[in-house]
Design an enzyme around this catalytic site. Structure first.
Site, PDB file in Angstrom:
ATOM      1  N   SER A 184     -41.201 -23.329  10.484  1.00 48.04           N
ATOM      2  CA  SER A 184     -42.129 -22.336  10.987  1.00 48.04           C
ATOM      3  C   SER A 184     -41.745 -21.774  12.344  1.00 48.04           C
ATOM      4  CB  SER A 184     -43.537 -22.934  11.077  1.00 48.04           C
ATOM      5  OG  SER A 184     -43.670 -23.658  12.287  1.00 48.04           O
ATOM      6  N   LYS A 185     -42.166 -20.549  12.533  1.00 47.82           N
ATOM      7  CA  LYS A 185     -41.900 -19.839  13.764  1.00 47.82           C
ATOM      8  C   LYS A 185     -42.461 -20.605  14.957  1.00 47.82           C
ATOM      9  CE  LYS A 185     -43.107 -15.513  16.026  1.00 47.82           C
ATOM     10  NZ  LYS A 185     -43.820 -14.237  15.894  1.00 47.82           N
ATOM     11  N   ARG A 186     -43.669 -21.077  14.767  1.00 45.82           N
ATOM     12  CA  ARG A 186     -44.360 -21.784  15.840  1.00 45.82           C
ATOM     13  C   ARG A 186     -43.608 -23.000  16.347  1.00 45.82           C
ATOM     14  NH1 ARG A 186     -50.473 -21.964  16.985  1.00 45.82           N
ATOM     15  NH2 ARG A 186     -50.125 -23.413  18.708  1.00 45.82           N
ATOM     16  N   GLY A 236     -39.230 -21.866  16.306  1.00 53.27           N
ATOM     17  CA  GLY A 236     -38.808 -20.740  17.113  1.00 53.27           C
ATOM     18  C   GLY A 236     -37.791 -19.805  16.471  1.00 53.27           C
ATOM     19  N   TYR A 263     -41.065 -11.583  12.515  1.00 51.87           N
ATOM     20  CA  TYR A 263     -39.729 -11.108  12.142  1.00 51.87           C
ATOM     21  C   TYR A 263     -39.363 -11.562  10.734  1.00 51.87           C
ATOM     22  CZ  TYR A 263     -39.439 -15.681  14.354  1.00 51.87           C
ATOM     23  OH  TYR A 263     -39.671 -16.967  14.730  1.00 51.87           O
TER      24      TYR A 263
END
Length: 497
Positions: free
Chosen positions: A251-253, A256, A14
């Site tokens: 980070s996304k990881r 979230g 995203y």
RNA sequence: GGUCGGUUCGUCUAGGGGUCUAGGACACCGCCCUUUCACGGCGGCGACACGGGUUCAAAUCCCGUACCGACUACCA
């Protein structure tokens, strides 16, 4: 010369908060100087790119209000041009065929493998020791014709340096010895990032490249490509990064949804407020004004106002109230309570509609009531969601009672269970159901009971709105109207919870 | 490991040799207003990473140290 900038996300997830800010700065710069803002989707990594990501990014940009001035460019459509550029450099002797067999990826993650290799090489690596670098043209052609697979690498000179004047970071220099003979075309003849970016930027007539500071090294590589191609190098402005609390990469990881733009849209943020917040992360107008309209941002935006140190996006995943940056929440609240009412109304309407709380009358007979009510309750709201959460009781009979409010406002005075229904009886007889008169009536009631106004009205607040906080209770009584007020004051539901 | 960059209140930042006993905003705390409150008003707490220089004078210039970050790929 007209300034042309581009925002070039790769659709592998995203719209990241950092990318959103990069888009914002590109947009503000373009508007400030009367240039063009373009969008290019860098979808050359077929493995990781998805249409869903592209859509999500486009949604995010649309929400923020950054419409590109020209048609969106999809990088994957330009692969032939990228290839042609590599072949041209090969023909001119500025690039060479590398017949080294492609390395198969190991089992551990790529990043880790790279760092390990770099560590082993240490400081005395020689990046010009590729045996194919100086292969004769005849032999190279011969082997290629025989069908041997090869990658095309740029032939970086032995000595010298790349340098550019960054609009934010100033003079940047890098010795050629630090830059490898970068691969332009893979052995399957697909182009690599740095080549694709340069060819597309040339094609799109980009004059200013504004992107994250993590691209500074790429800039040196790209300059080599511009020079080999004999093209004019654009201006560069690198942006500081946005980091997570503790200074780690956001980070996304690990973090979230907090990093996704859609999270903020869905959480009831106003795009204008979030934009304003983002603008102040890594850039300063150098005045003390913080609340700025888009026009004001455009007016005062300069690359000189961007600083070099990374900013931390502050939040606490374990604290419900601080799920995202305090200042972002404050700014959204500030917008909600101070923006012109007529601009807020449509947002409130949409919020109610999506929660099935909207009634057509609010646009007709009850328009005035609706607008007054929104104006009344907006004061203590933080997000648009509050119109359907905290504000729910103003639009529906079906609302929840906040347990903390019950304890605080009803728990202290047991008599409230008797008094509140009695108050309903008194109010039912009250003809003039407006603020001043209600104040008199309620005051007298309190005197008769020997209690304080606050005790009674705050108890009433829980029964009437389910909340412990809100606007002036007399205004609430007037807004809700006699019928609802009396009914809710008599309700036994809360007492039986 | 190497290259490059950064370091002002908890966070976002102003300030770029003297006007700095370092300004603003958010958050936090207190007081006031009020019938309560997460509105509003007033106030408080709170920072120049460290060590050397240069200078009459350094948060500001130079050097070093520490810490943090980015990059280091036939990913983008």
């Amino acid at each position: 010369m007209t300034v042309r900038v581009r925002f070039a996300p790769s659709p592998t997830g995203y719209l990241h908060i950092g990318s959103a800010r990069t888009a914002l700065f590109n947009y503000l710069y373009a508007r400030h100087v009367g240039g063009k803002f373009l969008l290019r989707i860098e979808d050359t990594d077929l493995q990781r790119s998805t249409d869903e990501s592209t859509r999500s990014i486009l949604d995010g940009l649309a929400w923020l209000g950054f419409q590109p001035d020209e048609e969106i460019v999809y990088q994957s459509n330009n692969a032939d041009k990228h290839r042609a550029a590599a072949l041209k450099l090969l023909a001119e002797g500025k690039a060479y065929r590398d017949f080294t067999p492609k390395e198969e990826p190991g089992d551990k993650n790529v990043k880790q493998a790279i760092v390990e290799r770099a560590r082993q090489q240490g400081g005395d690596k020689n990046l010009r020791d590729n045996p194919y670098r100086d292969l004769s043209k005849e032999e190279s052609d011969h082997r290629a014709a025989a069908g041997e697979p090869f990658a095309i690498r740029l032939k970086v000179a032995e000595t010298g340096k790349t340098s550019f004047e960054d609009a934010v970071y100033g003079l940047n220099e890098r010795s050629y010895s630090e830059t490898e003979d970068l691969v332009l075309l893979r052995s399957d003849s697909s182009p690599l990032y740095n080549l694709a970016v340069v060819v597309d930027d040339i094609e799109m007539g980009i004059t200013h490249v504004i992107r994250g500071q993590d691209h500074i090294n790429n800039t040196h590589k790209q300059i080599l490509i511009y020079e080999a191609l004999g093209e004019k190098v654009p201006e560069f402005a690198h942006l500081p990064l946005i980091l997570a609390p503790g200074g780690k990469k956001l980070s996304k990881r690990i973090h979230g949804e907090i990093v996704s733009m859609t999270t903020y849209r869905d959480a009831g943020f106003l795009a204008a407020a979030f934009r304003n917040f983002l603008a102040l992360l890594g850039w300063s107008p150098k005045t003390e004004q913080e609340i700025m309209t888009m026009d004001e941002l455009i007016e005062s935006f300069t690359l000189e106002g961007i600083h070099r140190n990374n900013a931390i996006f502050n939040f606490d995943a374990n604290d419900k109230k601080r799920w995202t940056d305090d200042k972002a929440i404050w700014m959204n609240a500030e917008y909600i309570r101070t923006m012109p009412l007529e601009e807020l109304i449509p947002f409130a309407k949409t919020e109610l509609q999506s929660n099935k709380l909207w009634r057509e009358e609010y646009d007709e007979d009850e328009k005035a009531w609706f607008e007054q009510t929104v104006d009344l309750i907006r004061q203590r709201f933080f997000t648009l969601k509050d119109f359907s959460n905290q504000g729910r009781a103003f639009f529906s009979e079906d609302f929840d009672y906040d347990p903390a409010a019950i304890e605080k406002n009803l728990g202290k005075e047991p008599n409230l269970r008797i008094w509140l229904p009695e108050l309903a009886d008194v109010l039912e007889q009250t003809e003039d159901f407006t603020h001043d008169n209600l104040q008199e009536v309620v005051k007298q009631f309190c005197e008769a009971k020997g209690t304080k106004l606050g005790i009674l009205l705050n108890g009433a607040r829980v029964l009437l709105t389910g909340q412990g906080v809100g606007p002036s209770m007399l205004a609430v009584l007037e807004t809700l109207g006699k019928e609802k007020v009396c009914m809710r004051l008599r309700s036994q539901v809360v007492w039986n919870l």
